[in-house]
Design a protein around this motif. Structure first.
Motif, PDB file in Angstrom:
ATOM      1  N   ARG A 101      17.990   0.914   3.588  1.00 19.22           N
ATOM      2  CA  ARG A 101      16.666   0.385   2.902  1.00 19.22           C
ATOM      3  C   ARG A 101      16.536   0.894   1.610  1.00 19.22           C
ATOM      4  O   ARG A 101      16.333   2.032   1.410  1.00 19.22           O
TER       5      ARG A 101
ATOM      6  N   GLU B 192       0.945  13.587   9.143  1.00 15.67           N
ATOM      7  CA  GLU B 192       2.148  12.628   9.176  1.00 15.67           C
ATOM      8  C   GLU B 192       2.849  13.094  10.515  1.00 15.67           C
ATOM      9  O   GLU B 192       3.456  14.237  10.435  1.00 15.67           O
TER      10      GLU B 192
ATOM     11  N   ALA C 140      12.686  -2.512  -4.589  1.00 18.83           N
ATOM     12  CA  ALA C 140      12.621  -2.574  -6.136  1.00 18.83           C
ATOM     13  C   ALA C 140      11.321  -1.709  -6.653  1.00 18.83           C
ATOM     14  O   ALA C 140      10.354  -2.165  -6.038  1.00 18.83           O
TER      15      ALA C 140
ATOM     16  N   ASP D 260       0.547  -0.847   3.365  1.00 15.62           N
ATOM     17  CA  ASP D 260       0.681  -2.064   4.471  1.00 15.62           C
ATOM     18  C   ASP D 260      -0.424  -2.034   5.143  1.00 15.62           C
ATOM     19  O   ASP D 260      -0.541  -2.982   6.025  1.00 15.62           O
TER      20      ASP D 260
ATOM     21  N   LEU E 180       5.598  -2.332  -1.683  1.00 11.34           N
ATOM     22  CA  LEU E 180       5.462  -0.726  -1.847  1.00 11.34           C
ATOM     23  C   LEU E 180       4.650  -0.849  -3.230  1.00 11.34           C
ATOM     24  O   LEU E 180       3.793   0.166  -3.367  1.00 11.34           O
ATOM     25  N   ASN E 181       4.828  -1.328  -4.347  1.00 11.16           N
ATOM     26  CA  ASN E 181       4.548  -1.305  -5.585  1.00 11.16           C
ATOM     27  C   ASN E 181       2.866  -1.522  -5.301  1.00 11.16           C
ATOM     28  O   ASN E 181       2.371  -0.691  -6.209  1.00 11.16           O
TER      29      ASN E 181
HETATM   30  C1  LIG Z   1      13.337  -6.288   3.912  1.00 12.47           C
HETATM   31  C2  LIG Z   1      12.309  -5.591   3.176  1.00 12.47           C
HETATM   32  C3  LIG Z   1      12.212  -5.519   1.693  1.00 12.47           C
HETATM   33  C4  LIG Z   1      11.352  -4.900   0.975  1.00 12.47           C
HETATM   34  N1  LIG Z   1      11.660  -4.698  -0.288  1.00 12.47           N
HETATM   35  C5  LIG Z   1      10.590  -4.242  -1.147  1.00 12.47           C
HETATM   36  C6  LIG Z   1      10.641  -4.273  -2.477  1.00 12.47           C
HETATM   37  O1  LIG Z   1      11.728  -4.572  -3.181  1.00 12.47           O
HETATM   38  N2  LIG Z   1       9.707  -3.530  -3.239  1.00 12.47           N
HETATM   39  C7  LIG Z   1       8.733  -3.337  -2.561  1.00 12.47           C
HETATM   40  O2  LIG Z   1       7.738  -2.623  -3.614  1.00 12.47           O
HETATM   41  N3  LIG Z   1       8.383  -3.374  -1.250  1.00 12.47           N
HETATM   42  C8  LIG Z   1       9.323  -3.794  -0.582  1.00 12.47           C
HETATM   43  N4  LIG Z   1       8.982  -3.890   0.668  1.00 12.47           N
HETATM   44  C9  LIG Z   1       7.963  -3.412   1.580  1.00 12.47           C
HETATM   45  C10 LIG Z   1       7.795  -2.042   1.625  1.00 12.47           C
HETATM   46  O3  LIG Z   1       8.851  -1.262   2.467  1.00 12.47           O
HETATM   47  C11 LIG Z   1       6.352  -1.475   2.289  1.00 12.47           C
HETATM   48  O4  LIG Z   1       5.475  -2.252   1.712  1.00 12.47           O
HETATM   49  C12 LIG Z   1       6.158  -0.049   2.218  1.00 12.47           C
HETATM   50  O5  LIG Z   1       7.555   0.731   2.783  1.00 12.47           O
HETATM   51  C13 LIG Z   1       5.001   0.392   3.023  1.00 12.47           C
HETATM   52  O6  LIG Z   1       4.790   1.712   2.587  1.00 12.47           O
HETATM   53  P1  LIG Z   1       3.365   2.516   3.401  1.00 12.47           P
HETATM   54  O7  LIG Z   1       3.450   3.930   2.829  1.00 12.47           O
HETATM   55  O8  LIG Z   1       2.242   1.586   3.420  1.00 12.47           O
HETATM   56  O9  LIG Z   1       3.727   2.469   4.940  1.00 12.47           O
HETATM   57  P2  LIG Z   1       4.975   3.128   6.130  1.00 12.47           P
HETATM   58  O10 LIG Z   1       6.060   3.342   5.339  1.00 12.47           O
HETATM   59  O11 LIG Z   1       4.899   2.229   7.146  1.00 12.47           O
HETATM   60  O12 LIG Z   1       4.575   4.462   6.193  1.00 12.47           O
HETATM   61  C14 LIG Z   1       3.215   4.747   7.286  1.00 12.47           C
HETATM   62  C15 LIG Z   1       3.434   6.126   7.697  1.00 12.47           C
HETATM   63  O13 LIG Z   1       2.328   6.579   8.780  1.00 12.47           O
HETATM   64  C16 LIG Z   1       2.628   7.132   9.724  1.00 12.47           C
HETATM   65  N5  LIG Z   1       1.562   6.871  10.841  1.00 12.47           N
HETATM   66  C17 LIG Z   1       1.507   5.875  11.467  1.00 12.47           C
HETATM   67  N6  LIG Z   1       0.295   5.792  12.386  1.00 12.47           N
HETATM   68  C18 LIG Z   1      -0.119   7.111  12.375  1.00 12.47           C
HETATM   69  C19 LIG Z   1      -1.174   7.771  13.032  1.00 12.47           C
HETATM   70  N7  LIG Z   1      -1.752   7.253  13.843  1.00 12.47           N
HETATM   71  N8  LIG Z   1      -1.454   9.304  12.478  1.00 12.47           N
HETATM   72  C20 LIG Z   1      -0.645   9.740  11.775  1.00 12.47           C
HETATM   73  N9  LIG Z   1       0.332   8.979  10.831  1.00 12.47           N
HETATM   74  C21 LIG Z   1       0.836   7.834  11.420  1.00 12.47           C
HETATM   75  C22 LIG Z   1       4.025   6.819   9.862  1.00 12.47           C
HETATM   76  O14 LIG Z   1       4.624   7.934  10.590  1.00 12.47           O
HETATM   77  C23 LIG Z   1       4.472   6.320   8.856  1.00 12.47           C
HETATM   78  O15 LIG Z   1       5.186   7.614   8.031  1.00 12.47           O
HETATM   79  C24 LIG Z   1      10.185  -4.607   1.698  1.00 12.47           C
HETATM   80  C25 LIG Z   1      10.063  -4.677   3.077  1.00 12.47           C
HETATM   81  C26 LIG Z   1      11.028  -5.096   3.873  1.00 12.47           C
HETATM   82  C27 LIG Z   1      10.676  -5.409   5.263  1.00 12.47           C
END
Ligand SMILES: Cc1cc2nc3c(=O)[nH]c(=O)nc-3n(C[C@H](O)[C@H](O)[C@H](O)COP(=O)(O)OP(=O)(O)OC[C@H]3O[C@@H](n4cnc5c(N)ncnc54)[C@H](O)[C@@H]3O)c2cc1C
Length: 399
Positions: free
Chosen positions: A52, A36, A55, A286, A299-300
């Protein structure tokens, strides 16, 4: 760690999903490295709540609790005990008593959660690399990664949890389709005339839903979906005009809005990977699926992916199967792809229906809300879904 060693799993991406996967796999006895480039840090104790918040369902909370990453500080996580959904004159309400849980869910500061699960991972994995992956070769027996600091790593399996833009997904030729909602989610924290007593409130409006999620001191966190053309004019309003616009859109649910923190808007899209695996590669969070926030599920779904991967890999180890083989990973793919694609399509249909695209369908959906409200078994189903307790729940997220 001797990086010439063959690891079991390298997790790429230390957001909440990647870090929880790394922590859970290491806790289950696998040799894990986490990559990371920007390790998250918690805010100072007296810092205001970050914009940010998300839920989190009780199933997700059980998972992060088993990693030692829960509870969060009382200033960063807030239980909600009731949900209220409105469309037109119809309303659907349900409370925690339907599901025998202390809460229907928690509104949490994303940054605080990320920092806690990252700390849980750091204390369990063999190594954390503050670097970015620049190359990945996936062979018949192992995968080899090269990081931008020159480090080389080898493992049976690579997990991509890189967020919506995944270099590893693209390099594996896995396409991700969907649609741009041509809308943004405006977020801010609001003080209302009447305090929010712990209700996650959502109102469907033409152009997109508006949600008030309960946070500290009776305030609400706003998530307001507006079509692209309306976003900049709304962001340009002064505080008083913005508060009035939000209060009117909420139907004065908690009276007038008397204060709002600064506004931020996030682009919204649907994006689903065509498959969640390839040889020696699996996609989580994601990277695999991006959904509209109206159901608070993104995120869930990702946390449940992480817990499900643990089940699949522990079972493979018990049967002495190769952790990164297509046969092992196709079990994960068929479980999580069917669940998340079904959830994403349902969310998309709700967005189209209530958002106004489907006209009469929207009116039927509104009436459906009223019907569901009148039927306790149907309400119980929706309450269980909100808690993450439908479908196959992985072991680390079970009650
Ligand atoms: C307005 C809004 C409201 C939301 N509300 C909710 C909610 O109420 N409940 C809910 O469950 N979800 C909600 N979500 C969705 C949620 O925010 C995302 O689904 C979640 O944060 C994604 O997490 P993640 O760990 O998959 O990805 P990310 O948080 O994007 O993490 C990806 C990580 O990978 C790293 N990375 C990227 N490329 C590389 C690489 N090549 N090498 C090494 N590291 C790398 C990045 O630095 C980052 O830290 C909401 C989204 C939005 C936009």
């Amino acid at each position: 760690m001797n990086t010439r060693n063959l690891l079991d799993v390298i997790v790429v991406g230390g957001g909440a999903v990647g870090a929880s996967a790394a922590a859970a796999l290491a806790q289950s006895g696998f040799d894990v490295a986490l990559v990371e480039p920007n390790p998250p840090t918690a805010s100072a104790e007296d810092a205001p709540l970050d914009a940010r918040v998300i839920a989190l369902s009780p199933a997700s909370v059980r998972f992060v609790e088993r990693l030692g990453a829960w509870p969060l500080s009382a200033a960063r996580a807030f239980a909600y005990r009731e949900m209220e959904v409105r469309s037109g004159d119809e309303v659907l309400r349900f409370g925690r008593e339907l599901v025998a849980e202390p809460a229907l869910g928690w509104i949490v500061e994303l940054r605080a959660l990320q920092a806690r699960v990252f700390d849980a991972a750091r204390s369990r994995v063999a190594a954390v690399h503050a670097a970015r992956v620049v190359d990945c070769e996936r062979g018949e027996r192992e995968a080899r990664l090269e990081l931008d600091d020159g480090t080389r790593l080898r493992a049976r399996l690579v997990v991509s949890a890189e967020g919506g833009r995944s270099s590893l997904r693209e390099a594996a030729g896995i396409t991700a389709d969907g649609r741009d909602y041509l809308s943004r989610g405006i977020v801010a924290h609001l003080t209302t005339e009447q305090p929010n007593p712990g209700i996650a409130f959502q109102r469907f409006l033409k152009g997109g839903p508006l949600a008030f999620l309960p946070i500290d001191g009776g305030r609400s966190s706003l998530v307001w979906t507006r079509p692209e053309a309306e976003v900049e004019p709304l962001l340009a309003l002064d505080d008083a005009a913005f508060c009035d616009a939000v209060a009117e859109a909420s139907g004065l649910r908690f009276g007038r809005v008397v204060a709002a923190t600064s506004r931020v808007a996030f682009p919204l899209r649907l994006q689903l990977a065509e498959r969640f695996h390839a040889e020696r590669l699996v996609l989580l969070g994601d990277t695999a699926h991006v959904v509209h926030p109206l159901a608070g599920l993104g995120l869930n779904l990702g946390l449940i992916d992480a817990a499900a991967l643990v089940d699949v890999l522990v079972d493979a180890r018990t049967r002495e199967r190769d952790l990164g083989s297509l046969a092992t990973l196709s079990r994960f793919d068929s479980w999580r792809r069917s669940d998340t694609h079904a959830a994403a399509r349902a969310i998309d249909a709700i967005e189209r229906g209530f958002g106004g695209d489907l006209g009469r369908v929207g009116q039927w959906l509104s009436r459906g809300l009223g019907l569901v409200d009148a039927l306790t078994p149907a309400k119980r189903f929706f309450a269980a879904a909100a808690c993450g307790d439908i479908g196959r729940v992985p072991r680390m997220a079970q009650r």
